[in-house]
Structure formats: structure tokens, C-alpha cells
Design an enzyme around this catalytic site. Structure first.
Site, PDB file in Angstrom:
ATOM      1  N   SER A 283       0.585  -1.158  -0.034  1.00 61.94           N
ATOM      2  CA  SER A 283       0.027  -0.476  -0.012  1.00 61.94           C
ATOM      3  C   SER A 283       0.625   1.625   0.026  1.00 61.94           C
ATOM      4  CB  SER A 283      -0.821  -0.163   0.927  1.00 61.94           C
ATOM      5  OG  SER A 283      -0.430  -0.353   2.479  1.00 61.94           O
TER       6      SER A 283
ATOM      7  N   ASP B 231      -4.044   6.080  11.448  1.00 65.14           N
ATOM      8  CA  ASP B 231      -2.388   5.259  10.365  1.00 65.14           C
ATOM      9  C   ASP B 231      -1.370   6.468  10.928  1.00 65.14           C
ATOM     10  OD1 ASP B 231      -0.852   4.613   8.628  1.00 65.14           O
ATOM     11  OD2 ASP B 231      -3.068   4.961   6.786  1.00 65.14           O
TER      12      ASP B 231
ATOM     13  N   HIS C 109       0.840   5.399   6.897  1.00 68.10           N
ATOM     14  CA  HIS C 109       0.697   5.537   5.183  1.00 68.10           C
ATOM     15  C   HIS C 109       0.770   7.444   5.202  1.00 68.10           C
ATOM     16  CE1 HIS C 109      -1.414   1.848   5.286  1.00 68.10           C
ATOM     17  NE2 HIS C 109      -0.928   1.292   4.032  1.00 68.10           N
TER      18      HIS C 109
END
Length: 363
Positions: free
Chosen positions: A119, A340, A343
Site C-alpha cells: 500500500s 494510521d 501511510h
């Protein structure tokens, strides 16, 4: 044998010694990477510098890019501050060329560019698509999202940006005993052949355990086991990828990049902030060094790349990304539960990764 701990993982110092010995006993040099490092030593190291305020940023608005995943669209999902959008990377010894999407399209007209990885590759792929789209907002595009292979094609220029999902680069197969991570197998590499540019990335999934682990057994040669030292597994898997590059890449037709290790910011003590994470962080760290230092997986990447004969350019993004504790989606991610700190928001840090990619192509 000496053990050391990094981010909750215990590694054996002997492993790194073995990696060094392996590299010394097999003195194959990466001519392309060495030439880049030699040039950097005398002219400019793109990856040594600092973050500065820049009123001309961001390079695009998330609301005008049709490709951004909810996972990275921090503004849409309520991030209240905007200062994190206003920083640009300034190398110490030269000026980083500003990204020019139209120039990029013209240079790569009729070509296929593929990002291969997890990702974080998705993060960079979407960033590049948005950066180009901002330069040619009226250009016809074809956008396809699938589980394993996605693409954005700028039809007026014949440029296709592809994303091949492969968190480990090496294969996972379903067998009678369950899902097997095969450190010596890379059959999926057949899908990567014939590209004009390849940008590889892997690391984060090598640390996953429990319900987040995507395999049941790990195979090294003929040995199948329930688990092994993850840093050693990463080294063996990355070495298999390196062999694939040696055997399958024609450097006169394909440029190869390796996206360096993208850091996480779940442990505030890494940047001397105590028991917290990235949530609420609004500015980068000052200076050019990160208090926690270089993670051991970076050493593995450097050792493997140093042994590849074919030209591979390392996007050495680790330190400059470590400084950006403010650039994660944190609590403002539409497709991520919790906080998160792995990311990155878009617009944001991956735009700099692509600006460095562009600089490596044009400087």
C-alpha cells in the site's frame, strides 16, 4: 550472538554480520547506483537536506484529483490543519527541480510505468497520477482499479501508470498445509516484464503477525517452518527479487527504481516525544537527522542493492520521511480504523518521493 530491539522487534546482530560477509564474498557492484552515489558525492545528494516552508505547495488539491483513495484523503475526512501541506524538500547542495507533469508525459509518451509492492506503492502511484493530472486536467484518462492490477492511462499521451499489488515481491501460494510464503519463488514477476519503468517496494508486511499475517508457513529452499527471523526472511526474499532483476531486466529498455523504506510513527519516543504517536503532529522535525537513527531493514536493502549488476536507483526516502511525523493520515482516514501512522496524506509526502523520482530522471 548479540540481540537488539527496534520498534518492538528483536533482531540478532549475527544476521547483519552474515549479510556483510555475504556481500564481501560476492563483490558484485551496482554500476548505476555507484555512479549516482559518485555524482552525489561531488555535486548533489538529493536525499540529504531539510524541510522548509513553501507557499507554492501543495502541487495539487485533493478535491480536484479523481484518483485519491479515501484512505489518503485527509482533508476530505476532516483534518483541520493545513500547515503540513506547505513544506517542500530542500537538498543541501542543489535545487530540486519542480515537478512538471507535461514534461513527464512527453518524456514517457507511449510508455508503461509500473509500481510493484504494497500500500506504500499505492500511496506513491496515486500521488504521481494526481501530480500529472494537475498539469493536464483536461487530458482524457482511463482509470481501472482491481485487486491485483490497477492502472491510470493518460490517453492523449499514451502513458500508462500501473500498480501491481505484491506486498512481499516473492510468491505466496495456497497448498494443502495452507498459505506458504516462498522466499525463493517469484513467478508473479512474469507480469512485470516489458515495462519501461519499474518502481519496487516492500517491507511493511514482513513484520505483520497474528491476524495481520497473510501466510501460514514460510518456505526457505526445501525447509518449511511456521516462522523465522523476519529480518533474515526479508533479506532472503529481497535477494530473490534481485536475482529476478538480473535475469529479466534489459537496462537499455527498462529503468528500475527501488522505493526505500517508508517509516512509521507509532512510537513517539523515536523522535523524543514520549508515549504518543503521530496523531496531532502538525510540523516536521527540524534539521537533517532522526533521533531513532536508521532502522536495520535499510541496511538489508543497501546490502542487496550493492550486489546487483544491473542498474537500480535507490529512492533513499527513509530519513527525509522520518522527519515528517506530521504527514500521516492519523485519525483522518476514510478507509482505516484507528490511527494510521504508516501511510501518508495526499497531497503530501509521496509527492516529494515522486519529485525525487522525476529529478533522478531529468538531472
Amino acid at each position: 550472538m548479540v540481540s537488539f530491539k527496534y520498534k518492538g522487534f528483536i533482531f540478532q546482530a549475527l544476521f547483519l554480520v552474515l549479510v556483510v560477509e555475504h556481500a564481501v564474498s560476492d563483490p558484485i557492484h551496482n554500476n548505476f547506483t555507484n555512479s549516482i552515489r559518485d555524482r552525489a558525492a561531488t555535486t548533489c545528494n538529493l536525499f540529504q537536506g531539510k524541510w522548509v516552508m513553501d507557499a507554492s505547495y501543495p502541487l495539487y488539491e485533493s478535491s480536484t484529483c479523481p484518483f485519491i483513495d479515501p484512505e489518503f484523503d485527509c482533508i476530505k475526512y476532516g483534518r483541520p490543519d493545513r500547515q503540513y501541506l506547505k513544506f517542500s524538500w530542500r537538498p543541501d547542495a542543489c535545487n530540486l527541480p519542480r515537478f512538471n507533469g507535461l514534461d513527464f508525459l512527453k518524456r514517457w509518451s507511449g510508455k508503461r510505468i509500473m509500481f510493484v509492492g504494497d500500500s506504500l506503492s499505492l500511496n506513491q502511484w496515486l500521488s504521481l497520477a494526481c501530480m500529472i493530472h494537475a498539469s493536464v486536467p483536461n487530458s482524457k484518462t482511463n482509470y481501472v482499479r482491481q485487486a491485483s492490477l490497477s492502472s491510470v492511462t493518460f490517453q492523449d499521451y499514451g502513458v500508462t501508470l500501473l500498480l501491481y499489488r505484491s506486498p512481499y515481491l516473492v510468491d505466496i501460494t495456497r497448498e494443502n498445509i495452507g498459505r506458504v510464503l516462498k522466499l525463493n519463488s517469484i513467478q508473479q514477476g512474469n507480469a512485470w516484464r516489458g515495462m519501461d519503468m519499474l518502481v519496487f517496494n516492500t517491507w511493511h508486511w514482513w513484520t505483520h503477525k497474528g491476524n495481520d499475517q497473510s501466510w501460514d508457513y514460510i518456505q526457505d529452499g526445501t525447509t518449511i517452518s511456521k516462522d523465522m527471523n523476519r529480518l533474515m526472511a526479508f533479506y532472503k526474499g529481497l535477494t530473490t527479487w534481485a536475482r529476478w532483476v538480473e535475469l529479466n531486466v534489459d537496462p537499455t529498455k527498462t529503468k528500475v527504481f527501488f522505493q526505500g523504506i517508508s517509516p512509521t510513527h507509532y512510537q513517539g519516543r523515536d523522535w523524543q516525544a514520549g508515549p504518543k504517536n503521530c496523531n496531532g503532529e502538525q510540523v516536521p522535525l527540524t534539521g537533517s537527522t532522526y533521533p531513532a537513527g536508521t532502522p536495520p531493514e535499510v541496511q538489508v536493502v543497501n546490502k542487496v542493492l550493492s550486489r546487483i549488476k544491473k542498474p537500480v536507483f535507490l529512492l533513499d526516502i527513509t530519513t527525509l520521511s522520518q522527519l515528517r511525523k506530521d504527514a500521516h493520515p492519523s485519525a483522518y482516514s476514510g478507509d482505516h480504523s484507528g490511527v494510521d501512522c504508516s501511510h501518508w496524506c495526499l497531497p503530501g509526502l509521496p509527492d516529494t518521493w515522486n519529485q525525487l523520482l522525476y529529478a533522478a530522471l531529468v538531472m
